[in-house]
Scaffold this motif. Structure first.
Motif, short mmCIF file in Angstrom:
data_model
loop_
_atom_site.label_atom_id
_atom_site.label_comp_id
_atom_site.label_asym_id
_atom_site.label_seq_id
_atom_site.Cartn_x
_atom_site.Cartn_y
_atom_site.Cartn_z
N GLY A 462 -8.86 -4.19 1.50
CA GLY A 462 -8.96 -2.80 1.86
C GLY A 462 -9.02 -2.59 3.33
O GLY A 462 -9.36 -1.52 3.81
N GLY A 463 -8.70 -3.62 4.14
CA GLY A 463 -8.83 -3.53 5.59
C GLY A 463 -7.98 -2.45 6.19
O GLY A 463 -8.30 -1.88 7.21
N SER A 464 -6.81 -2.17 5.60
CA SER A 464 -5.96 -1.10 6.07
C SER A 464 -5.79 -0.12 4.94
O SER A 464 -5.36 -0.47 3.86
N ALA A 465 -6.14 1.14 5.17
CA ALA A 465 -6.12 2.12 4.10
C ALA A 465 -4.71 2.54 3.74
O ALA A 465 -4.46 3.06 2.68
N GLY A 466 -3.73 2.28 4.64
CA GLY A 466 -2.39 2.76 4.40
C GLY A 466 -2.28 4.21 4.82
O GLY A 466 -3.26 4.93 4.94
N SER A 467 -1.06 4.67 5.05
CA SER A 467 -0.87 6.04 5.50
C SER A 467 -1.06 7.00 4.34
O SER A 467 -1.00 6.60 3.16
N PRO A 468 -1.27 8.30 4.64
CA PRO A 468 -1.40 9.29 3.55
C PRO A 468 -0.19 9.30 2.62
O PRO A 468 -0.35 9.49 1.41
N ILE A 469 1.02 9.11 3.18
CA ILE A 469 2.21 9.13 2.34
C ILE A 469 2.20 7.92 1.40
O ILE A 469 2.53 8.03 0.22
N GLU A 470 1.82 6.76 1.92
CA GLU A 470 1.70 5.57 1.06
C GLU A 470 0.72 5.83 -0.08
O GLU A 470 0.97 5.46 -1.22
N THR A 471 -0.39 6.46 0.25
CA THR A 471 -1.41 6.72 -0.76
C THR A 471 -0.89 7.66 -1.83
O THR A 471 -1.17 7.47 -3.02
N LEU A 472 -0.12 8.68 -1.43
CA LEU A 472 0.46 9.59 -2.42
C LEU A 472 1.46 8.85 -3.31
O LEU A 472 1.52 9.08 -4.52
N LEU A 473 2.23 7.94 -2.71
CA LEU A 473 3.18 7.15 -3.50
C LEU A 473 2.46 6.25 -4.50
O LEU A 473 2.83 6.17 -5.68
N ILE A 474 1.42 5.57 -4.04
CA ILE A 474 0.73 4.65 -4.94
C ILE A 474 -0.04 5.42 -6.01
O ILE A 474 -0.25 4.93 -7.12
N ARG A 475 -0.43 6.66 -5.69
CA ARG A 475 -1.07 7.50 -6.71
C ARG A 475 -0.09 7.80 -7.85
O ARG A 475 -0.46 7.74 -9.03
N GLU A 476 1.15 8.10 -7.50
CA GLU A 476 2.16 8.35 -8.53
C GLU A 476 2.39 7.09 -9.37
O GLU A 476 2.60 7.17 -10.59
N ILE A 477 2.36 5.93 -8.73
CA ILE A 477 2.57 4.67 -9.46
C ILE A 477 1.42 4.41 -10.42
O ILE A 477 1.61 3.97 -11.55
N ILE A 478 0.18 4.68 -9.97
CA ILE A 478 -0.98 4.47 -10.83
C ILE A 478 -0.99 5.46 -11.98
O ILE A 478 -1.27 5.12 -13.13
N ARG A 479 -0.63 6.71 -11.69
CA ARG A 479 -0.68 7.73 -12.74
C ARG A 479 0.54 7.69 -13.66
O ARG A 479 0.44 7.93 -14.86
N HIS A 480 1.70 7.40 -13.08
CA HIS A 480 2.94 7.55 -13.85
C HIS A 480 3.88 6.35 -13.72
O HIS A 480 5.06 6.46 -14.04
N GLY A 481 3.36 5.19 -13.26
CA GLY A 481 4.24 4.06 -12.98
C GLY A 481 5.06 3.59 -14.15
O GLY A 481 6.12 2.98 -13.97
N ASP A 482 4.60 3.85 -15.38
CA ASP A 482 5.31 3.40 -16.58
C ASP A 482 6.35 4.39 -17.06
O ASP A 482 7.13 4.09 -17.97
N TYR A 521 -1.95 -2.04 -2.12
CA TYR A 521 -0.90 -1.19 -2.68
C TYR A 521 0.28 -2.04 -3.15
O TYR A 521 0.89 -1.77 -4.18
N ASN A 522 0.62 -3.07 -2.37
CA ASN A 522 1.72 -3.95 -2.76
C ASN A 522 1.40 -4.68 -4.06
O ASN A 522 2.27 -4.89 -4.90
N GLN A 523 0.14 -5.08 -4.22
CA GLN A 523 -0.27 -5.74 -5.45
C GLN A 523 -0.10 -4.81 -6.65
O GLN A 523 0.42 -5.21 -7.70
N VAL A 524 -0.53 -3.55 -6.49
CA VAL A 524 -0.41 -2.57 -7.58
C VAL A 524 1.05 -2.35 -7.93
O VAL A 524 1.43 -2.34 -9.12
#
Length: 642
Positions: A462-482, A521-524
């Motif tokens: 968690g050392g780097s939180a990632g940019s807000p855009i990255e976070t929005l992208l990974i949110r879509e992957i967590i919620r709707h990745g399938d 995020y890359n792991q997810v």
């Protein structure tokens, strides 16, 4: 190990309200529940529990998760231990997976080594308390060091008799095999047979993070230390113990580390014990070895704040300097405190009350950059040595993953030394560039934007939180990745395939070998891609119930909206279909990378390179990048000021 069907049964049965209620007083709040967060000093209820999503989350400290994730964080236990806790609560029988012969043998050997070590720990401890020599020699040694009986019990300290085969004879009499006495390092084998490694020594058991005995440290007693090369002897590496992965005292300290959100690092066993006796329990030791990434990441499970607490002599200074760049690179916030000459944490703690010790630490600890500046730069008149020292500090700052923290330290250093911040910034960027492999920036369609290195990627975990855009992208992957967003996509062999959200994002980014700045995020993303197409895979459920606590907490945070729990609308999701949102976010991310590169080029031009050809190349690169930015902006439907 627990079989998959049993794990699924446990997860299905566990109810978040039931589990959290065992530790937190909850009250109804609409369709959800809330209470005081158990992970920080919470005065206004900020800990929300959602029965519908079966997760909990604190909107102040960010901790929470599924029932298993909550238990892992609250009780500082592993995922299998959390599952066993839940199975017991819901009366679910644990069914172990059938192991192969090789797996069973390896498991049996490891388990046998743990059993032998547990027996040895009790034998050493009972010898200390009940054997005449143990009382007269061993206990007398601990009492001479001022160690109370309750602390002896807390750390299960012991004594090994001077008779060279006392332990081996006692163990074999109890039915323990000599094979495992040797494998654990309790005994040493030669042509004449086995003999005790720790004979005649005071014993310090090493407990790992879940409380299993993995190793021992043995100290020659004071009357015998003169002329002895090794006062301490430690267990050798084995199948259950690797010294670079363990920290002495972590089991006794972990809950206090979480509560205080800080860990003190000292050098030796007695330092840890003396600090505990003085009332400071969030302390561990690496016992003189260089810090490893394994140890740092172990600590990061509990806190990002560490104070290095050593004596003030040359050895203490060396210990404080050793491994600090690794700590910084892993996102740890470092403070340093060197004790007055002649004192180590053990002796200093014994001389002062708890209040005096805490007050001294609070007043004298300083951030690592200030410490390193005072130590290596201030009062140094030689220009060459001074320049080298400043360069070393700037290099340390350059490895910090948080850009804002890097900037703050750099500004403070410039002010402290009376140097231009831009000069230090140029040097730091050079260090960063040397550590960054050049890669081309991407544009939709797979064409290179410019042959220039990407901005530095973030740190681990968690050392780097990632940019807000990255976070929005990974949110879509967590919620709707399938979920499938493209049907009948043509493949190279003439067939067709469907693309899920995760597959589309991965395919698009991989066209130009680009990754998220946050490795988590890359792991997810990688796991979502690998699981896509599996029957029954649901991204949100999979990641919120993930055995990796960091993944589970991330998924919980992004799977739940503040307005859903708190009753107040906080963020309006972007309108449009799922496919529109994902495609637009990927393009936004490309735009972000382009803008970052433009800023880098502008910074390089402001530094006025001496080579005219370099200036020309930078200007051309800037022009080309602007054109590509404007092209992408038009695709996004935005106007960019020129």
């Amino acid at each position: 190990m627990i079989d998959r069907a049993t794990v699924d049964k446990i997860i299905d049965a566990a109810q978040i309200v039931d589990v959290v209620s065992e530790f937190v007083t909850l009250r109804k709040s609409g369709v959800n529940y809330k209470g005081l967060c158990p992970f920080h000093d919470d005065r206004n209820p900020s800990f929300m529990v959602s029965p519908a999503k079966n997760i909990c989350h604190c909107f102040v400290c960010g901790k929470g998760g599924t029932p298993a994730g909550f238990l892992m964080e609250h009780e500082q236990i592993t995922y299998p231990e959390a599952l066993r806790w839940l199975a017991k609560k819901y009366n679910i029988e644990i069914v172990e997976k059938e192991l192969t012969d090789e797996e069973r043998q390896a498991q049996d050997e490891r388990e046998s080594m743990f059993i032998v070590n547990e027996w040895a720990k009790d034998w050493f401890h009972n010898t200390l308390k009940n054997d005449p020599d143990g009382i007269a020699i061993g206990k007398q040694y601990f009492r001479s060091r001022g160690i109370r009986d309750d602390i002896i019990e807390k750390f299960q300290l012991g004594y090994s008799p001077q008779k060279r085969d006392a332990l081996s004879l006692a163990a074999t009499a109890k039915g323990y095999k000599a094979e495992f006495l040797v494998k654990t390092g309790l005994c040493i084998e030669n042509e004449r047979g086995a003999y005790d490694r720790f004979a005649g020594r005071a014993i310090f058991p090493w407990l790992n993070v879940i409380g299993k005995v993995v190793a021992f440290g043995g100290r020659v007693l004071d009357s015998r230390t003169k002329g002895v090369a090794q006062k301490y002897v430690n267990s050798p590496d084995s199948d259950i113990y690797h010294k670079e992965r363990e920290l002495y005292g972590i089991y006794q300290a972990k809950k206090t580390i979480v509560k205080e959100d800080r860990v003190f690092m000292v050098e030796g066993y007695t330092d840890v014990i003396a600090m505990h006796q003085a009332g400071i329990e969030n302390v561990v030791a690496n016992s003189g070895t260089a810090l490893s990434n394994y140890q740092i990441r172990l600590l990061r499970r509990f806190t990002q704040n560490i104070t290095l607490l050593y004596d003030g002599d040359e050895a203490g200074i060396h210990a404080a300097m050793r491994g600090t760049d690794m700590l910084l690179q892993e996102g740890m916030n470092i403070k340093v405190l060197l004790l007055p000459d002649g004192d180590d944490p053990d002796s200093f703690a014994r001389k002062h009350s708890t209040e005096e010790l805490k007050s001294y630490i609070e007043q004298h600890q300083q951030d690592f950059i200030s410490f390193k500046t005072q130590l290596t730069v201030e009062n140094v008149s030689d220009p060459v040595k001074r320049s080298e020292a400043i360069s070393g500090i700037v290099k340390s700052i350059s490895v910090i993953p948080d850009a804002i923290l890097r900037s703050t330290y750099l500004s403070d250093l410039a002010s402290r030394l009376g140097l231009k911040e831009q000069t230090l910034l140029t040097s730091m960027n050079e260090f960063i560039r040397n550590e960054t492999h050049p890669r081309p920036l991407p544009v939709e369609g797979g064409e290179n934007i410019v042959n220039a290195p990407l901005p530095q990627q973030g740190g681990a975990g968690g050392g780097s939180a990632g940019s807000p855009i990255e976070t929005l992208l990974i949110r879509e992957i967590i919620r709707h990745g399938d979920e499938v967003i493209y049907d009948n996509v043509e493949t190279e062999d003439g067939g067709t395939m469907a693309l899920t959200v995760a597959q589309y994002v991965d395919f698009d980014l991989q066209q130009d070998e680009i990754q998220f700045q946050n490795p988590l995020y890359n792991q997810v993303l990688a796991e979502a891609v690998n699981r896509s197409g599996e029957e029954g895979f649901k991204a949100e459920s999979y990641f919120t119930n993930h055995p990796d606590i960091e993944v589970s907490q991330l998924a919980t945070r992004l799977a739940i909206d503040r307005h859903q729990l708190g009753g107040r609308f906080m963020m309006k999701p972007r309108e449009g279909s799922l496919r529109q949102r994902v495609v637009h976010l990927v393009m936004d991310y490309r735009m972000e990378l382009i803008n970052q590169r433009l800023k880098e080029i502008q910074m390089a031009l402001r530094q006025t390179p001496a080579d005219p050809e370099q200036v020309t190349a930078l200007l051309q690169e800037f022009k080309d990048t602007q054109e590509l930015r404007d092209t992408l902006a038009r695709r996004l439907g935005s106007d960019v000021m020129k």
